[in-house]
Write a protein that holds these residues in place. Structure first.
Motif, PDB file in Angstrom:
ATOM      1  N   LEU A   1       1.175   4.205  -2.815  1.00 16.68           N
ATOM      2  CA  LEU A   1       1.104   5.616  -2.442  1.00 16.68           C
ATOM      3  C   LEU A   1       2.293   6.379  -3.020  1.00 16.68           C
ATOM      4  O   LEU A   1       2.132   7.461  -3.593  1.00 16.68           O
ATOM      5  CB  LEU A   1       1.060   5.759  -0.920  1.00 16.68           C
TER       6      LEU A   1
ATOM      7  N   THR B   1       0.568  16.347   3.310  1.00 18.29           N
ATOM      8  CA  THR B   1      -0.899  16.343   3.351  1.00 18.29           C
ATOM      9  C   THR B   1      -1.444  17.761   3.254  1.00 18.29           C
ATOM     10  O   THR B   1      -2.396  18.026   2.505  1.00 18.29           O
ATOM     11  CB  THR B   1      -1.393  15.664   4.646  1.00 18.29           C
TER      12      THR B   1
ATOM     13  N   GLU C   1       0.831  -1.204   0.000  1.00 19.41           N
ATOM     14  CA  GLU C   1       0.000   0.000   0.000  1.00 19.41           C
ATOM     15  C   GLU C   1       0.867   1.256   0.000  1.00 19.41           C
ATOM     16  O   GLU C   1       0.573   2.229  -0.702  1.00 19.41           O
ATOM     17  CB  GLU C   1      -0.933   0.015   1.207  1.00 19.41           C
ATOM     18  N   LYS C   2       1.932   1.257   0.806  1.00 21.26           N
ATOM     19  CA  LYS C   2       2.808   2.437   0.852  1.00 21.26           C
ATOM     20  C   LYS C   2       3.541   2.624  -0.471  1.00 21.26           C
ATOM     21  O   LYS C   2       3.729   3.766  -0.913  1.00 21.26           O
ATOM     22  CB  LYS C   2       3.807   2.329   2.010  1.00 21.26           C
TER      23      LYS C   2
ATOM     24  N   GLY D   1      -7.414  12.662  -2.606  1.00 23.96           N
ATOM     25  CA  GLY D   1      -7.368  11.249  -2.242  1.00 23.96           C
ATOM     26  C   GLY D   1      -6.065  10.888  -1.545  1.00 23.96           C
ATOM     27  O   GLY D   1      -6.066  10.194  -0.514  1.00 23.96           O
ATOM     28  N   MET D   2      -4.964  11.381  -2.078  1.00 25.58           N
ATOM     29  CA  MET D   2      -3.665  11.121  -1.467  1.00 25.58           C
ATOM     30  C   MET D   2      -3.584  11.773  -0.087  1.00 25.58           C
ATOM     31  O   MET D   2      -3.109  11.165   0.864  1.00 25.58           O
ATOM     32  CB  MET D   2      -2.528  11.663  -2.338  1.00 25.58           C
TER      33      MET D   2
ATOM     34  N   ASN E   1      -5.848  12.380   2.016  1.00 25.07           N
ATOM     35  CA  ASN E   1      -6.667  11.691   3.016  1.00 25.07           C
ATOM     36  C   ASN E   1      -6.146  10.310   3.389  1.00 25.07           C
ATOM     37  O   ASN E   1      -6.610   9.730   4.365  1.00 25.07           O
ATOM     38  CB  ASN E   1      -8.114  11.595   2.539  1.00 25.07           C
ATOM     39  N   SER E   2      -5.208   9.780   2.629  1.00 23.77           N
ATOM     40  CA  SER E   2      -4.736   8.419   2.912  1.00 23.77           C
ATOM     41  C   SER E   2      -3.340   8.352   3.513  1.00 23.77           C
ATOM     42  O   SER E   2      -3.001   7.353   4.145  1.00 23.77           O
ATOM     43  CB  SER E   2      -4.791   7.579   1.636  1.00 23.77           C
TER      44      SER E   2
ATOM     45  N   PRO F   1      -3.152   8.266   7.828  1.00 22.89           N
ATOM     46  CA  PRO F   1      -3.690   7.032   8.421  1.00 22.89           C
ATOM     47  C   PRO F   1      -2.886   5.783   8.040  1.00 22.89           C
ATOM     48  O   PRO F   1      -2.658   4.909   8.883  1.00 22.89           O
ATOM     49  CB  PRO F   1      -5.110   6.947   7.866  1.00 22.89           C
ATOM     50  N   LEU F   2      -2.433   5.709   6.792  1.00 18.65           N
ATOM     51  CA  LEU F   2      -1.645   4.554   6.363  1.00 18.65           C
ATOM     52  C   LEU F   2      -0.333   4.468   7.134  1.00 18.65           C
ATOM     53  O   LEU F   2       0.046   3.396   7.624  1.00 18.65           O
ATOM     54  CB  LEU F   2      -1.379   4.630   4.854  1.00 18.65           C
TER      55      LEU F   2
END
Length: 181
Positions: free
Chosen positions: A57, A134, A53-54, A78-79, A81-82, A85-86
């Motif tokens: 990203l 972010t 997942e990372k 989208g990026m 917001n993720s 938390p990731l």
């Protein structure tokens, strides 16, 4: 657009977090033997999934950096917001399960724990950097113009290259030790 340089705010936030970081031995303690290999293998599989997942990203951030100043605002949202938390989920797993298992396996060979101490410090740095990335991506996603594409691209590349190096180290040194024990 706010400053994309690391700046004084980031350094002071990082310093506060590092000062409040307890010793890894106090925070994690020794892994219990009842956990056994099953939980470590499951945690290793979860860590491998989070690495995937990372890395996705990182690829998405690289696409944004390559497209600057013409970026898709929805991708930026989208990026934004993720990212945090990731990273927090991944860091929590590493610090509470993976690193203690690695240290237990490493203690059999008499190794020191400087690698996990360094990785813990990198987690704090990564989370501070993620907050800044972010903030920039949220601004763009909400319609703010990209005023300095070169500086923003440099910031994004610095962030995702650091994550890729961190993942590579964990894949090469941490995961094999806890799975092969």
């Amino acid at each position: 657009m706010g400053s994309v340089e690391p700046g004084l705010a980031r350094r002071s936030r990082l310093k506060r977090k590092l000062q409040g970081l307890p010793s890894h031995r106090l925070r994690c303690g020794k892994p219990e033997r009842t956990r056994g290999i099953v939980i470590e293998v499951t945690a290793a599989a979860t860590m491998a999934r989070l690495h995937g997942e990372k890395l996705r990203l990182c690829d998405a951030l690289e696409s944004i950096a390559d497209a600057l100043p013409n970026v898709d605002r929805f991708s930026c949202l989208g990026m934004a917001n993720s990212i945090v938390p990731l990273l927090r989920d991944s860091h929590r797993l590493e610090e509470t399960v993976i690193f203690p298992a690695y240290e237990a396996a490493s203690s059999l060979t008499g190794a020191d724990f400087s690698s996990t101490s360094r990785l813990r410090a990198e987690h704090v740095e990564d989370e501070c950097f993620a907050d800044e990335v972010t903030e920039q991506l949220l601004g763009i996603g909400r319609g703010r113009a990209v005023e300095n594409a070169e500086a923003l691209g440099f910031m994004l590349r610095g962030f995702f290259e650091s994550l890729r190096r961190h993942i590579a180290f964990e894949r090469e040194h941490i995961l094999p030790r806890i799975v092969d024990r």
